[in-house]
Enzyme design. Structure first.
Site, PDB file in Angstrom:
ATOM      1  N   ASP A  11     -64.887 -55.217 -43.086  1.00  0.00           N
ATOM      2  CA  ASP A  11     -64.178 -56.113 -43.767  1.00  0.00           C
ATOM      3  C   ASP A  11     -64.045 -55.447 -45.087  1.00  0.00           C
ATOM      4  O   ASP A  11     -64.621 -54.517 -45.253  1.00  0.00           O
ATOM      5  CB  ASP A  11     -64.718 -57.473 -43.916  1.00  0.00           C
ATOM      6  N   ASP A  13     -62.430 -56.732 -48.543  1.00  0.00           N
ATOM      7  CA  ASP A  13     -62.862 -57.429 -49.713  1.00  0.00           C
ATOM      8  C   ASP A  13     -64.170 -57.956 -49.916  1.00  0.00           C
ATOM      9  O   ASP A  13     -64.418 -58.700 -48.887  1.00  0.00           O
ATOM     10  CB  ASP A  13     -61.860 -58.535 -50.090  1.00  0.00           C
ATOM     11  N   ARG A  20     -60.399 -57.541 -54.412  1.00  0.00           N
ATOM     12  CA  ARG A  20     -59.023 -57.216 -54.851  1.00  0.00           C
ATOM     13  C   ARG A  20     -59.207 -55.950 -55.647  1.00  0.00           C
ATOM     14  O   ARG A  20     -58.524 -55.730 -56.764  1.00  0.00           O
ATOM     15  CB  ARG A  20     -58.369 -58.252 -55.911  1.00  0.00           C
ATOM     16  N   ARG A 154     -57.722 -65.461 -61.303  1.00  0.00           N
ATOM     17  CA  ARG A 154     -58.824 -65.683 -60.032  1.00  0.00           C
ATOM     18  C   ARG A 154     -59.934 -66.552 -60.189  1.00  0.00           C
ATOM     19  O   ARG A 154     -60.160 -67.332 -59.698  1.00  0.00           O
ATOM     20  CB  ARG A 154     -58.642 -64.506 -59.410  1.00  0.00           C
ATOM     21  N   SER A 194     -57.976 -67.929 -50.995  1.00  0.00           N
ATOM     22  CA  SER A 194     -56.728 -68.190 -50.008  1.00  0.00           C
ATOM     23  C   SER A 194     -57.355 -69.087 -48.872  1.00  0.00           C
ATOM     24  O   SER A 194     -58.484 -69.343 -48.608  1.00  0.00           O
ATOM     25  CB  SER A 194     -56.274 -66.970 -49.617  1.00  0.00           C
TER      26      SER A 194
HETATM   27 MG   LIG Z   1     -64.590 -60.036 -47.384  1.00  0.00          MG
END
Ligand SMILES: [Mg+2]
Length: 263
Positions: A11, A13, A20, A154, A194
């Site tokens: 993965d 992030d 980010r 964020r 998100s």
């Molecule tokens: Mg992640």
């Protein structure tokens, strides 16, 4: 020597980079060590533009060789491989609107826009940047704070989300709509801000379709149920080939333990 038909998927992030943000040198060095042994894949809910922003410095001169890496954005429904010119080029991509049909797709967009309006009215503490809903070809991403949000914005959203469970609540009501209209999609939390909506089965296990007959390993930070790494984590767990990490430092440990296990 690179071992045949063996790949380690990561993965992005929270696993290879802070959310980010750009990849740090400890991870780059670890990936470089790993690339001497097996193929590497990056499987993320984000699209290629974010992978480029966050990961490209890993491929600078003296870094991870481009030829050792496949990039699998949008949960692996897009696949970028290395060309002879040592660049990444799109090899294949899937299309969500074709898969579920225009009418269902519009219902989902409508839900996200309505929910966005409600949040704007009910949550004056949340800042709003822009690009709240983004279609990425193979998934629909709804980000109430907006994809253009900076770190402070964020964080403000994450605080409200933790306090009021916003994403879980909206995911639950979206699932009711999906059930009522028999829309063949799945809703999952994507990253920290998100919701990702995608055709059933188009979670990160989609990446496995690119590697039939391969021995596949995976590390991610959202492996709990409802997290966007969960399906792939579960698919490989019984084989002892998936790793739930909490920080990028833990990813480095997983890589080094894996390399030791190979000899
Ligand atoms: Mg992640």
């Amino acid at each position: 020597m690179i071992q045949d038909k063996k790949i380690f998927l990561f993965d992005m992030d929270g696993t290879l980079t802070p959310p980010r943000e750009q990849v740090e040198s400890g991870i780059v060095k670890a990936l470089k060590r790993l690339a001497e042994h097996v193929k590497i894949g990056i499987v993320t809910g984000s699209d290629m533009d974010y992978v480029e922003q966050q990961m490209m410095r890993a491929f600078d001169i003296g870094g991870v060789p481009v030829s050792a890496v496949d990039i699998l954005p949008c949960n692996g429904t897009k696949k970028y491989i290395t060309t002879k010119a040592n660049r990444f080029a799109l090899e294949s991509e899937a299309n969500m609107i074709e898969e579920i049909g225009e009418e269902h797709y519009r219902s989902l967009i409508q839900f996200c826009c309505n929910a966005q309006s409600t949040i704007i009215v009910e949550h004056p503490e949340i800042p709003f940047s822009g690009t709240f809903v983004q279609y990425r070809g193979s998934l629909l991403n709804w980000c109430p704070v907006g994809r253009a949000a900076d770190l402070g914005q964020r964080e403000a959203f994450i605080r409200s989300d933790e306090k009021e469970d916003l994403r879980h609540r909206y995911a639950a009501s979206m699932r009711s709509l999906i059930k009522e209209r028999a829309i063949p999609v799945t809703v999952a939390l994507g990253g920290s801000t998100s919701l990702d909506i995608y055709p059933n089965g188009w979670d990160k296990t989609y990446a496995l379709r690119h590697y039939p007959g391969w021995e596949v390993y995976f590390a991610g930070d959202r492996c709990e149920k409802g997290g966007n790494d969960w399906h792939l984590y579960e698919a490989l767990k019984d084989l002892g080939r998936s790793f739930h990490i909490k920080t990028t430092e833990e990813t480095i440990d997983v890589i080094d333990n894996f390399i030791s296990s190979l000899s």
